[in-house]
Motif scaffolding. Structure first.
Motif, PDB file in Angstrom:
ATOM      1  N   MET A 244       0.768  -1.128   0.068  1.00 13.76           N
ATOM      2  CA  MET A 244      -0.039   0.095  -0.035  1.00 13.76           C
ATOM      3  C   MET A 244       0.932   1.265  -0.119  1.00 13.76           C
ATOM      4  N   LYS A 245       2.138   1.255   0.680  1.00 14.27           N
ATOM      5  CA  LYS A 245       2.822   2.278   0.722  1.00 14.27           C
ATOM      6  C   LYS A 245       3.628   2.896  -0.564  1.00 14.27           C
ATOM      7  N   ILE A 246       3.766   1.954  -1.509  1.00 15.16           N
ATOM      8  CA  ILE A 246       4.136   2.145  -2.967  1.00 15.16           C
ATOM      9  C   ILE A 246       3.019   3.174  -3.611  1.00 15.16           C
ATOM     10  N   LYS A 247       1.769   2.526  -3.605  1.00 16.93           N
ATOM     11  CA  LYS A 247       0.606   3.445  -4.213  1.00 16.93           C
ATOM     12  C   LYS A 247       0.585   4.784  -3.693  1.00 16.93           C
ATOM     13  N   VAL A 248       0.588   4.651  -2.301  1.00 16.63           N
ATOM     14  CA  VAL A 248       0.488   6.133  -1.611  1.00 16.63           C
ATOM     15  C   VAL A 248       1.376   6.984  -2.164  1.00 16.63           C
ATOM     16  N   ASP A 249       2.604   6.435  -2.260  1.00 15.51           N
ATOM     17  CA  ASP A 249       3.657   7.212  -2.438  1.00 15.51           C
ATOM     18  C   ASP A 249       3.597   7.862  -3.965  1.00 15.51           C
ATOM     19  N   GLU A 250       3.142   7.006  -4.817  1.00 14.26           N
ATOM     20  CA  GLU A 250       2.601   7.644  -6.176  1.00 14.26           C
ATOM     21  C   GLU A 250       1.819   8.431  -6.103  1.00 14.26           C
ATOM     22  N   ILE A 251       0.773   8.468  -5.286  1.00 18.39           N
ATOM     23  CA  ILE A 251      -0.315   9.315  -5.206  1.00 18.39           C
ATOM     24  C   ILE A 251       0.163  10.972  -4.733  1.00 18.39           C
ATOM     25  N   ILE A 252       0.903  10.716  -3.739  1.00 16.63           N
ATOM     26  CA  ILE A 252       1.243  11.957  -3.035  1.00 16.63           C
ATOM     27  C   ILE A 252       2.241  12.723  -4.128  1.00 16.63           C
ATOM     28  N   SER A 253       3.037  11.905  -4.715  1.00 11.54           N
ATOM     29  CA  SER A 253       3.929  12.390  -5.889  1.00 11.54           C
ATOM     30  C   SER A 253       3.103  13.088  -7.002  1.00 11.54           C
ATOM     31  N   ILE A 254       1.912  12.585  -7.433  1.00 13.56           N
ATOM     32  CA  ILE A 254       0.994  13.170  -8.399  1.00 13.56           C
ATOM     33  C   ILE A 254       0.468  14.296  -7.704  1.00 13.56           C
ATOM     34  N   LEU A 255      -0.131  14.303  -6.624  1.00  9.83           N
ATOM     35  CA  LEU A 255      -0.909  15.410  -5.965  1.00  9.83           C
ATOM     36  C   LEU A 255       0.148  16.495  -5.726  1.00  9.83           C
ATOM     37  N   GLY A 256       1.327  16.250  -5.513  1.00  2.87           N
ATOM     38  CA  GLY A 256       2.318  17.294  -5.363  1.00  2.87           C
ATOM     39  C   GLY A 256       2.751  17.902  -6.629  1.00  2.87           C
TER      40      GLY A 256
ATOM     41  N   ASN B 162     -30.760   6.620  -1.379  1.00  2.00           N
ATOM     42  CA  ASN B 162     -30.281   5.641  -0.661  1.00  2.00           C
ATOM     43  C   ASN B 162     -30.403   4.134  -1.483  1.00  2.00           C
ATOM     44  N   ASP B 163     -31.021   4.186  -2.397  1.00  3.20           N
ATOM     45  CA  ASP B 163     -31.364   2.924  -3.081  1.00  3.20           C
ATOM     46  C   ASP B 163     -30.087   2.285  -3.965  1.00  3.20           C
ATOM     47  N   ALA B 164     -29.029   3.289  -3.825  1.00  7.94           N
ATOM     48  CA  ALA B 164     -27.780   2.786  -4.514  1.00  7.94           C
ATOM     49  C   ALA B 164     -27.126   1.591  -3.944  1.00  7.94           C
ATOM     50  N   ARG B 165     -26.444   0.818  -4.858  1.00  8.17           N
ATOM     51  CA  ARG B 165     -25.870  -0.461  -4.590  1.00  8.17           C
ATOM     52  C   ARG B 165     -24.342  -0.043  -3.900  1.00  8.17           C
ATOM     53  N   TRP B 166     -24.102  -0.782  -2.816  1.00  6.28           N
ATOM     54  CA  TRP B 166     -22.836  -0.749  -2.498  1.00  6.28           C
ATOM     55  C   TRP B 166     -22.065  -2.168  -2.901  1.00  6.28           C
ATOM     56  N   MET B 167     -20.987  -1.590  -3.600  1.00  2.00           N
ATOM     57  CA  MET B 167     -20.182  -3.101  -4.145  1.00  2.00           C
ATOM     58  C   MET B 167     -18.752  -3.284  -3.137  1.00  2.00           C
ATOM     59  N   PRO B 168     -18.363  -4.503  -3.235  1.00  3.80           N
ATOM     60  CA  PRO B 168     -17.275  -4.695  -2.462  1.00  3.80           C
ATOM     61  C   PRO B 168     -15.951  -4.328  -3.202  1.00  3.80           C
ATOM     62  N   SER B 169     -15.058  -3.740  -2.394  1.00  2.00           N
ATOM     63  CA  SER B 169     -13.732  -3.441  -2.834  1.00  2.00           C
ATOM     64  C   SER B 169     -12.896  -3.692  -1.530  1.00  2.00           C
ATOM     65  N   SER B 170     -11.466  -2.950  -1.994  1.00  2.38           N
ATOM     66  CA  SER B 170     -10.358  -2.863  -1.092  1.00  2.38           C
ATOM     67  C   SER B 170      -9.809  -1.556  -1.003  1.00  2.38           C
ATOM     68  N   ARG B 171      -9.081  -1.445   0.057  1.00  2.00           N
ATOM     69  CA  ARG B 171      -8.399  -0.134   0.369  1.00  2.00           C
ATOM     70  C   ARG B 171      -7.504   0.342  -0.797  1.00  2.00           C
ATOM     71  N   LEU B 172      -6.671  -0.891  -1.206  1.00  2.00           N
ATOM     72  CA  LEU B 172      -5.650  -0.800  -2.220  1.00  2.00           C
ATOM     73  C   LEU B 172      -6.357  -0.672  -3.712  1.00  2.00           C
ATOM     74  N   ARG B 173      -7.490  -1.078  -3.926  1.00  2.00           N
ATOM     75  CA  ARG B 173      -8.088  -1.288  -5.094  1.00  2.00           C
ATOM     76  C   ARG B 173      -8.687   0.126  -5.216  1.00  2.00           C
ATOM     77  N   GLU B 174      -9.200   0.795  -4.351  1.00  2.00           N
ATOM     78  CA  GLU B 174      -9.543   2.463  -4.402  1.00  2.00           C
ATOM     79  C   GLU B 174      -8.361   3.248  -4.356  1.00  2.00           C
ATOM     80  N   LEU B 175      -7.553   3.047  -3.957  1.00  2.00           N
ATOM     81  CA  LEU B 175      -5.998   3.940  -4.087  1.00  2.00           C
ATOM     82  C   LEU B 175      -5.884   3.722  -5.510  1.00  2.00           C
ATOM     83  N   ASP B 176      -5.796   2.568  -6.033  1.00  2.00           N
ATOM     84  CA  ASP B 176      -5.525   2.564  -7.622  1.00  2.00           C
ATOM     85  C   ASP B 176      -6.431   3.450  -8.203  1.00  2.00           C
TER      86      ASP B 176
END
Length: 174
Positions: free
Chosen positions: A1-13, A114-128
């Motif tokens: 997860m750290k690698i993905k976060v580092d990429e995001i921080i670089s892009i946001l920077g 409120n009728d929207a469907r909630w889909m399963p995911s993961s933290r890493l997938r959402e960071l991607d």
């Protein structure tokens, strides 16, 4: 997860760097293309997704449909810079404190109310997802910048994986 976060921080920077080089008028000026938009609108929209992600983690429910949409972020470069830095700080702490884990996600267009469907995911997938979403909006902001005469680095709005691929293809210097 750290690698993905580092990429995001670089892009946001890189986005923060761009915000520091433009003036307020350029940030708020509508540009007509096939769509009507402003640099500020793209920055606000993208940052809203990070806030939805960060705020939804504790409950394990990330709701991209119900974003803040704070008009101030869209019209005030200093506020956008401050929020970008805050998000980077929060993501950096997340990368150290959290493991990947399951979450449920509600995306834009996944349903109404409120009728929207909630889909399963993961933290890493959402960071991607967030990384790709940011690259997409930075590519759009690069086009807007060029249209209004603001010089933008040729790598701005290009995915980290594409930059790595280009680097591998670059012939060796002799």
């Amino acid at each position: 997860m750290k690698i993905k976060v580092d990429e995001i921080i670089s892009i946001l920077g890189r986005g923060v760097d761009l915000l520091g080089r433009i003036d307020d008028a350029v940030y708020c000026e509508p540009v007509e293309l096939a769509f009507r938009g402003t640099l500020g609108g793209h920055f606000r929209h993208d940052l809203d997704h990070y806030l939805a992600f960060l705020e939804g983690l504790a409950a394990g429910r990330i709701d991209y449909e119900s974003r803040r949409r704070d008009h101030r972020i869209e019209t005030d470069r200093a506020a956008a810079i401050a929020l970008s830095r805050e998000i980077c700080d929060r993501l950096a702490r997340l990368a150290v404190e959290e493991e990947d884990g399951s979450v449920f996600v509600r995306q834009e267009g996944s349903g109404l109310g409120n009728d929207a469907r909630w889909m399963p995911s993961s933290r890493l997938r959402e960071l991607d997802f967030l990384l790709g979403h940011t690259v997409h909006h930075q590519a759009l902001t690069a086009i807007i910048c060029r249209l209004v005469g603001v010089e933008v680095d040729g790598d701005y709005g290009v995915a980290p994986s594409t930059l790595r691929h280009r680097e591998r293809l670059r012939p060796c210097a002799r």
